[in-house]
Write a protein that holds these residues in place. Structure first.
Motif, mmCIF file in Angstrom:
data_model
loop_
_atom_site.group_PDB
_atom_site.id
_atom_site.type_symbol
_atom_site.label_atom_id
_atom_site.label_comp_id
_atom_site.label_asym_id
_atom_site.label_seq_id
_atom_site.Cartn_x
_atom_site.Cartn_y
_atom_site.Cartn_z
ATOM 1 N N LYS A 145 0.832 -1.212 0.000
ATOM 2 C CA LYS A 145 0.000 0.000 0.000
ATOM 3 C C LYS A 145 0.860 1.253 0.000
ATOM 4 O O LYS A 145 0.562 2.223 -0.694
ATOM 5 N N VAL A 146 1.935 1.229 0.775
ATOM 6 C CA VAL A 146 2.849 2.379 0.836
ATOM 7 C C VAL A 146 3.498 2.594 -0.525
ATOM 8 O O VAL A 146 3.614 3.729 -1.000
ATOM 9 N N LYS A 202 2.332 1.751 -3.451
ATOM 10 C CA LYS A 202 1.341 2.276 -4.388
ATOM 11 C C LYS A 202 1.038 3.740 -4.111
ATOM 12 O O LYS A 202 0.892 4.538 -5.028
ATOM 13 N N LYS A 203 0.946 4.090 -2.836
ATOM 14 C CA LYS A 203 0.604 5.471 -2.459
ATOM 15 C C LYS A 203 1.669 6.458 -2.936
ATOM 16 O O LYS A 203 1.360 7.530 -3.432
#
Length: 146
Positions: A3-4, A6-7
């Motif tokens: 997630k990090v 992608k963010k």
């Protein structure tokens, strides 16, 4: 973690940390660099960041196996030779383009002789290393029992 990545639009690459040959070389170099820094850094050990350039330069120009000239194609120029012009630097700066090319060709022709000398030095170095290593080896003989 995904997630990090992608963010923040990170590309994540997986790699193996352990590569025995490279790790051994890195450890050997780090030990050598630490020894050089210990010799040049003050007792307070707070100026190591100022001295690391000198230590790296000393490591790169120290004769180990191939001479600097064979690797880089030119002789080493010491830092103080640029500050206080040496005869060699003064001669090179005063050359014309044609003379510089001629001098460079002469250096390239002498390269074969330097390579031969270096090969002989490497062979002598390897003999010394093998003698030092074999000094601690005890010969043993084995026989088959019948």
């Amino acid at each position: 973690m995904n997630k990090v990545c992608k963010k923040f639009h990170f590309k994540q690459y997986n790699s193996f940390i352990y590569y025995a040959a490279a790790n051994g070389l890195a450890e050997t170099f780090n030990k050598t660099l630490c020894n050089l820094l210990q010799k040049t850094v003050d007792k307070s050990k707070r100026d190591w960041h100022l001295r690391i350039g000198e230590a790296l330069w000393a490591y790169r120009t120290t004769f180990r196996t191939p001479p600097y000239a064979l690797v880089y194609g030119v002789e080493t120029v010491l830092p103080f030779e640029c500050q206080i012009l040496s005869l060699r630097i003064a001669i090179h700066e005063g050359l014309s383009e044609e003379d510089n090319v001629r001098l460079r060709l002469e250096e390239l022709e002498a390269l074969d002789e330097k390579r031969l000398e270096t090969q002989q030095r490497i062979e002598c170095y390897q003999v010394r290393l093998s003698k030092a290593f074999n000094k601690h080896v005890r010969p043993r003989s084995f026989q088959l029992e019948s």
